[in-house]
Structures are given as structure tokens and as C-alpha cells.
Motif scaffolding. Structure first.
Motif, PDB file in Angstrom:
ATOM      1  N   THR A 220       1.108  -0.551  -0.105  1.00  0.00           N
ATOM      2  CA  THR A 220       0.054   0.527   0.188  1.00  0.00           C
ATOM      3  C   THR A 220       1.122   1.232   0.069  1.00  0.00           C
ATOM      4  OG1 THR A 220      -1.426  -1.523   1.406  1.00  0.00           O
ATOM      5  CG2 THR A 220      -1.814   0.955   1.353  1.00  0.00           C
ATOM      6  N   ALA A 221       1.948   1.470   1.043  1.00  0.00           N
ATOM      7  CA  ALA A 221       2.485   2.293   0.887  1.00  0.00           C
ATOM      8  C   ALA A 221       3.722   3.121  -0.409  1.00  0.00           C
ATOM      9  CB  ALA A 221       3.878   2.414   2.036  1.00  0.00           C
ATOM     10  N   GLY A 222       3.630   1.378  -1.357  1.00  0.00           N
ATOM     11  CA  GLY A 222       4.445   1.611  -2.459  1.00  0.00           C
ATOM     12  C   GLY A 222       3.478   2.395  -3.148  1.00  0.00           C
ATOM     13  N   VAL A 223       1.656   1.878  -3.566  1.00  0.00           N
ATOM     14  CA  VAL A 223       0.673   2.048  -4.286  1.00  0.00           C
ATOM     15  C   VAL A 223       1.041   3.741  -3.884  1.00  0.00           C
ATOM     16  CG1 VAL A 223      -1.555   2.026  -4.718  1.00  0.00           C
ATOM     17  CG2 VAL A 223      -0.337  -0.123  -4.654  1.00  0.00           C
ATOM     18  N   GLY A 224       0.835   4.646  -2.768  1.00  0.00           N
ATOM     19  CA  GLY A 224       1.101   5.724  -2.363  1.00  0.00           C
ATOM     20  C   GLY A 224       1.465   6.631  -3.274  1.00  0.00           C
ATOM     21  N   ALA A 225       2.956   6.090  -2.747  1.00  0.00           N
ATOM     22  CA  ALA A 225       3.755   6.834  -3.475  1.00  0.00           C
ATOM     23  C   ALA A 225       3.890   7.201  -4.503  1.00  0.00           C
ATOM     24  CB  ALA A 225       5.828   5.963  -3.372  1.00  0.00           C
ATOM     25  N   LEU A 226       3.559   5.659  -5.732  1.00  0.00           N
ATOM     26  CA  LEU A 226       3.664   5.672  -6.325  1.00  0.00           C
ATOM     27  C   LEU A 226       2.402   6.919  -7.656  1.00  0.00           C
ATOM     28  CD1 LEU A 226       4.071   4.713  -9.435  1.00  0.00           C
ATOM     29  CD2 LEU A 226       2.370   2.962  -9.177  1.00  0.00           C
ATOM     30  N   PHE A 227       1.228   6.573  -6.487  1.00  0.00           N
ATOM     31  CA  PHE A 227       0.275   7.649  -6.838  1.00  0.00           C
ATOM     32  C   PHE A 227      -0.054   9.043  -6.637  1.00  0.00           C
ATOM     33  CE2 PHE A 227      -3.764   9.630  -5.738  1.00  0.00           C
ATOM     34  CZ  PHE A 227      -4.464  10.368  -6.863  1.00  0.00           C
ATOM     35  N   GLY A 228       1.911   9.452  -5.516  1.00  0.00           N
ATOM     36  CA  GLY A 228       1.811  10.938  -5.308  1.00  0.00           C
ATOM     37  C   GLY A 228       2.693  11.605  -6.382  1.00  0.00           C
ATOM     38  N   ALA A 229       3.409  10.598  -6.666  1.00  0.00           N
ATOM     39  CA  ALA A 229       4.440  10.935  -7.728  1.00  0.00           C
ATOM     40  C   ALA A 229       3.405  11.145  -8.967  1.00  0.00           C
ATOM     41  CB  ALA A 229       5.077   9.980  -7.612  1.00  0.00           C
ATOM     42  N   VAL A 230       3.132  10.368  -9.350  1.00  0.00           N
ATOM     43  CA  VAL A 230       1.835  10.744 -11.023  1.00  0.00           C
ATOM     44  C   VAL A 230       1.807  12.023 -10.903  1.00  0.00           C
ATOM     45  CG1 VAL A 230       0.759   9.810 -12.384  1.00  0.00           C
ATOM     46  CG2 VAL A 230       2.546   8.546 -11.194  1.00  0.00           C
ATOM     47  N   VAL A 231       0.641  12.369  -9.668  1.00  0.00           N
ATOM     48  CA  VAL A 231      -0.422  13.738  -9.185  1.00  0.00           C
ATOM     49  C   VAL A 231       0.615  14.428  -8.719  1.00  0.00           C
ATOM     50  CG1 VAL A 231      -2.001  14.470  -7.786  1.00  0.00           C
ATOM     51  CG2 VAL A 231      -2.065  12.104  -7.633  1.00  0.00           C
TER      52      VAL A 231
END
Length: 231
Positions: A220-231
Motif C-alpha cells: 500500500t505504501a508503494g502504491v501511495g508513493a507511486l500515486f503521489g509521484a504521478v499526481v
């Protein structure tokens, strides 16, 4: 009459223990994962807390509803089987007697003794004998939908409060580390308590819960970091 000695068994705890452990584990893992994932997406501290509270409420209600529906389905199946067995006992008790006798023979009794046991049990409680020995339904294992729903909802809320409390007192920069680290400690404690209550090996119980919790939070942390980087 011979005096019956007292023994302590844990099978009568299976219904509520399963629901409670599942609820508490899900409360810790899902809430901690949610907090860590949102924090990794660079959300504000207030937004992280609001997300955690929403996750607690939604998760508790979801656990209660899910447990009630699933366990009630089990209870419905048990009731249908008992109704069918009751009808068969009324329609052909001799055949049911032979069926019960065959069950006891398969378990190691000789035919004459098995017939005597079956006759005495059917004279005492025919439906109870067939429910227990033919269908595998007993008081300890019977489905209790309301009990399971309440245990799951309450334990989820208790589990969710732990990482949420950590997030409330820890400042933003170190939130993800503190929440994930202490949540693993909480999970290990839950595993120890559950293993102790169920009579299972303590280390294995703690390790199993902690491992899967760490995996869930990491993904979940990996997905959140990826989403934050994209946004």
C-alpha cells in the motif's frame, strides 16, 4: 454414576475467537496500510487523520455486515440440513438407525455395540445424534451470526484505533515510519494473544500475523508513493 472430571477445552471459543481475531487483524492492517499509503502520497496530516477515521467507521460496518451475511448463510444451511434430517427421521426411522449404526462401525465399534449405541442415542435425542455424528453440527461449532458480527465490528474498531492513535500524535514527517513500525508490534501482540487463547504455538501465531501485515503495508505504501509521484 462415575464422577466426570473437569477438562478445559478451547473449541467453544472458535466462533467468537475467529471473528475477533479477523476483525482486530483487519482493523490494524487496513487502517495502518491506509494511513501509510495516504502519507506516502504526500497528503496533509489532517487529511490523513480524516481518512483514518473514515476507514475505521467504514471498516467496522463492513466487517459487521460481511460477517453477519456470511455466517447467517452458514446458519441457513445448517437449519436446512437439520430440517431435512428431521423429516427423514419421521419418514423412515429404521433406515436412519442403520445409517447411524454404520457410522459408529466405521469409527471402530463392532456391529452389535454400534447398534446398541445408536439405539440408545436415538431414543434420547435422535436429531441431535444425527446432527452431531452424521452432519457434523454441534453446539460449539454452530453458526452464530449476531455474535460474529458484533465481535468482528468491535474488534475491528479496537484494532483500527491503535494505528490511528499513533497517527494522531506523531508529526507528519515521521508518521509513516511510526505507524508502520508500531502497527507491526500491535500485530505481533495480537498474534500472541490469539495463539494463547486458541492453544496454538505463540511464535508461529505472532509471525504469521506480522508477516502478512508487513506485506500489506509495504504494498500500500508503494502504491501511495507511486500515486503521489504521478499526481
Amino acid at each position: 454414576m462415575a464422577r466426570r472430571h473437569t477438562e478445559r477445552h478451547r473449541t467453544d471459543r472458535i466462533g467468537w475467537l475467529r471473528a475477533a481475531v479477523l476483525g482486530a487483524n483487519d482493523g490494524i492492517v487496513s487502517t495502518a496500510s491506509l494511513l501509510v499509503g495516504v502519507a506516502a502520497a504526500s497528503a496533509s496530516h489532517d487529511n490523513i487523520l480524516v481518512t483514518g477515521v473514515a476507514g475505521l467507521v467504514a471498516g467496522a460496518m463492513s466487517m459487521a455486515a460481511g460477517e453477519y451475511v456470511s455466517v447467517h448463510s452458514q446458519a441457513d444451511t445448517e437449519a436446512a440440513d437439520l430440517a431435512r434430517e428431521s423429516a427423514e427421521l419421521k419418514a423412515d426411522p429404521a433406515a436412519e438407525m442403520r445409517e447411524l449404526t454404520a457410522i459408529y462401525v466405521s469409527r471402530g465399534l463392532d456391529a452389535s455395540l454400534a447398534e446398541q449405541v445408536a439405539a440408545q442415542l436415538m431414543a434420547h435425542d435422535p436429531l441431535g445424534a444425527h446432527a452431531r455424528d452424521e452432519l457434523g453440527i454441534s453446539t460449539a461449532f454452530s453458526a452464530q451470526p449476531v455474535q460474529a458480527a458484533l465481535a468482528s465490528a468491535a474488534s475491528f474498531a479496537v484494532g483500527a484505533v491503535l494505528p490511528l492513535g499513533v497517527a494522531a500524535v506523531v508529526p507528519g514527517p515521521g508518521l509513516a515510519v511510526w505507524v508502520s513500525g508500531l502497527s507491526l508490534v500491535f500485530l505481533a501482540g495480537l498474534g500472541l494473544v490469539a495463539a494463547r487463547a486458541g492453544g496454538a504455538p505463540l511464535v508461529a501465531g505472532a509471525w504469521r500475523v506480522t508477516f502478512w501485515g508487513a506485506l500489506a503495508m509495504g504494498i500500500t505504501a508503494g502504491v501511495g508513493a507511486l500515486f503521489g509521484a504521478v499526481v
